[in-house]
Design a protein around this motif. Structure first.
Motif, PDB file in Angstrom:
ATOM      1  N   ALA A  83      52.991   9.493  53.066  1.00 57.57           N
ATOM      2  CA  ALA A  83      52.596  10.695  52.334  1.00 57.57           C
ATOM      3  C   ALA A  83      51.106  10.676  52.006  1.00 57.57           C
ATOM      4  O   ALA A  83      50.414  11.695  52.112  1.00 57.57           O
ATOM      5  CB  ALA A  83      53.415  10.813  51.049  1.00 57.57           C
TER       6      ALA A  83
ATOM      7  N   LYS B  83      50.100  12.958  46.433  1.00 54.01           N
ATOM      8  CA  LYS B  83      51.126  13.109  47.470  1.00 54.01           C
ATOM      9  C   LYS B  83      52.056  11.895  47.508  1.00 54.01           C
ATOM     10  O   LYS B  83      53.273  12.046  47.692  1.00 54.01           O
ATOM     11  CB  LYS B  83      50.462  13.313  48.826  1.00 54.01           C
ATOM     12  CG  LYS B  83      49.747  14.656  48.963  1.00 54.01           C
ATOM     13  CD  LYS B  83      49.019  14.752  50.296  1.00 54.01           C
ATOM     14  CE  LYS B  83      48.318  16.110  50.428  1.00 54.01           C
ATOM     15  NZ  LYS B  83      47.509  16.187  51.668  1.00 54.01           N
TER      16      LYS B  83
ATOM     17  N   ALA C  48      56.105  11.987  46.498  1.00 55.40           N
ATOM     18  CA  ALA C  48      57.081  11.636  47.536  1.00 55.40           C
ATOM     19  C   ALA C  48      58.151  10.678  47.030  1.00 55.40           C
ATOM     20  O   ALA C  48      59.338  10.817  47.377  1.00 55.40           O
ATOM     21  CB  ALA C  48      56.356  11.020  48.731  1.00 55.40           C
TER      22      ALA C  48
END
Length: 367
Positions: free
Chosen positions: A94, A321, A325
Motif C-alpha cells: 500500500a 495508505k 490498509a
C-alpha cells in the motif's frame, strides 16, 4: 653558511608558491575519489533503488513468507493469505503502490529464504527470521527493523510432569534444521552438561508433525511458533510451553544489502505502523486525522506537512495508505496474535515502550 642560507631561501620560496597555488585557480585534490570510488562517495537518492524501480514496473511486491505458521503466515479456507507478517507485506504494498492487494506471497522454508532474497525471487523476506550477526555480516543481508521480539522455548506433554527444560535429561527434542533454534538448543544443553537426543527435521511443519506423532518428547522453537503448534494439536490442553526462555529472537524484515533505498522504505513503513499506534492513529480514523489533526507529529506522518515521502521516493501520503490498509501495529498484533486471535498471546515485550507495563516497541520520529 652561504649554502645553508641558500637552501633555506629555496624552501621558503617553495612554500610561498604552494600558498599562492592554494589561493588562486583550481588545484587538483589528490585525495578526491575517482571512478567507482566517486560514485560510492555520492549520497544515494530515492531513484537509486533498483528494487523500487522493479516493483513499480511489475506492479507488485514479491514478499517471502512462512509456508504455514498460524498467526504469522497461512492461507485460510478460501486460499487467502492471513497473518501478522502477511499484514506487514500488505502495508508495504500500500505504501509503495497504493494497493495492499498488489503483493505476491512466496512461501519459503528456512533453507530457501535467504537464497530467494539474494537471487531476487523476493523483494523482502517478512517471516519469522531472527536478526543475528552471521546473517547480516556473514550473509551480506540487511535487517530493516524488528516487528516481533521472541524467544526460544519448549513444548511438552503435560503427562511428563515437567516444570523446567533442565529436567529434559536424555529427552528426544524435535528441532528444525538450519535454524537458530538448532544452534540455541545445543548451546543450552551443552552449557548445563545435560544429555539430549536431537531429532532434526527439515521444516517447521515436519518438526510439528514429528512431535504430534510422539517421535520426540519435546518440540523446541520460538515461543510464538510453539503457541501456533499447540493450537494445531488435537488436544491442545494436553500440552504446555515450559517457562524457560533460552534465547533472544528479534524477528524482522530482511532485504538485500546493496539497495539502501529499498531498506529505508521497508524500515520506515514498519516504523510508521509502530508510531501510528503510539499516536492513536487507526485504520478507522486515519483519513479524518489526515484532514483535521493539528498534531504536527501526525501531520508529518500522514503527509500533510513536509516532503518525507519524497525522501523515500514515495508519495507523501505513503504512511496514510499503509495504515488505512492494515491498521497500526497494535491492530495488526491483536487481530493475528493477540486477544482477537486463536493464539491469544500477551503483548509482553511487544508492547509499546510507554504502555503499562512497557515493552520494547518504540516508534522512531518522522521529522
Amino acid at each position: 653558511m652561504r649554502i645553508r642560507t641558500t637552501g633555506l631561501a629555496a624552501i621558503m620560496a617553495a612554500l610561498a608558491l604552494a600558498g599562492c597555488g592554494r589561493g588562486e585557480g583550481p588545484v587538483e585534490d589528490a585525495a578526491a575519489p575517482e571512478g567507482d570510488a566517486a560514485v560510492a562517495a555520492r549520497p544515494h537518492t530515492p531513484g537509486d533503488s533498483e528494487t523500487l524501480r522493479a516493483i513499480k514496473q511489475r506492479g507488485r511486491v514479491n514478499c517471502g513468507v512462512n509456508p504455514g505458521l498460524i498467526g504469522f503466515a497461512y492461507t485460510d479456507n478460501r486460499g487467502e493469505w492471513r497473518g501478522f507478517d502477511v499484514d506487514f507485506c500488505r502495508a508495504l504494498a500500500a505504501a509503495v503502490l497504493g494497493d495492499p492487494r498488489a503483493v505476491r506471497f512466496v512461501p519459503l522454508n528456512a533453507e530457501q529464504r535467504f537464497e530467494a532474497l539474494r537471487t531476487g525471487r523476493v523483494d523482502v523476506l517478512w517471516r519469522n527470521t531472527s536478526w543475528t550477526l552471521t546473517r547480516e555480516a556473514g550473509d551480506a543481508l540487511t535487517f530493516a527493523g524488528i516487528n516481533y521480539y521472541d524467544g526460544q522455548g519448549f513444548l511438552v506433554r503435560r503427562s511428563l510432569n515437567l516444570n523446567s527444560a533442565s529436567e529434559l535429561n536424555g529427552a528426544r527434542v524435535c528441532v528444525q534444521s538450519g535454524s537458530t533454534s538448532e544452534l540455541n538448543v545445543g548451546d543450552y544443553f551443552r552449557s548445563r552438561g545435560i544429555e539430549y537426543r536431537p531429532v532434526v527435521l527439515r521444516t517447521e511443519e515436519e518438526a510439528r508433525q514429528a512431535y504430534a506423532r510422539e517421535d520426540c518428547d519435546a518440540l523446541t522453537a520460538d515461543i510464538s511458533a510453539l503457541a501456533a503448534a499447540r493450537v494445531s494439536l488435537t488436544n491442545q490442553q494436553a500440552h504446555a510451553v515450559l517457562p524457560d526462555v533460552i534465547s533472544k529472537e528479534p524477528l524482522g524484515p530482511v532485504v538485500r544489502r546493496e539497495d539502501e533505498g529499498w531498506a529505508s522504505i521497508v524500515r520506515w513503513t514498519l516504523n510508521a505502523l509502530i508510531l501510528a499506534e503510539e499516536l492513536g492513529v487507526t485504520d478507522d480514523n486515519v483519513a479524518q486525522l489526515a484532514r483535521e489533526s493539528g498534531d504536527p507529529r501526525i501531520r508529518r506522518m500522514l503527509g500533510r506537512e513536509g516532503e518525507f515521502g519524497a525522501m523515500l521516493g514515495l508519495p507523501n501520503d505513503w504512511a496514510q495508505k499503509a495504515i488505512a490498509a492494515t491498521g497500526n501495529y497494535g491492530e495488526i498484533f491483536d487481530r493475528n496474535l493477540g486477544s482477537q486471535s486463536t493464539l491469544d498471546l500477551a503483548r509482553g515485550l511487544n508492547a509499546q515502550w510507554n504502555a503499562r507495563p512497557g515493552g520494547l516497541i518504540y516508534g522512531l520520529p518522522i521529522r
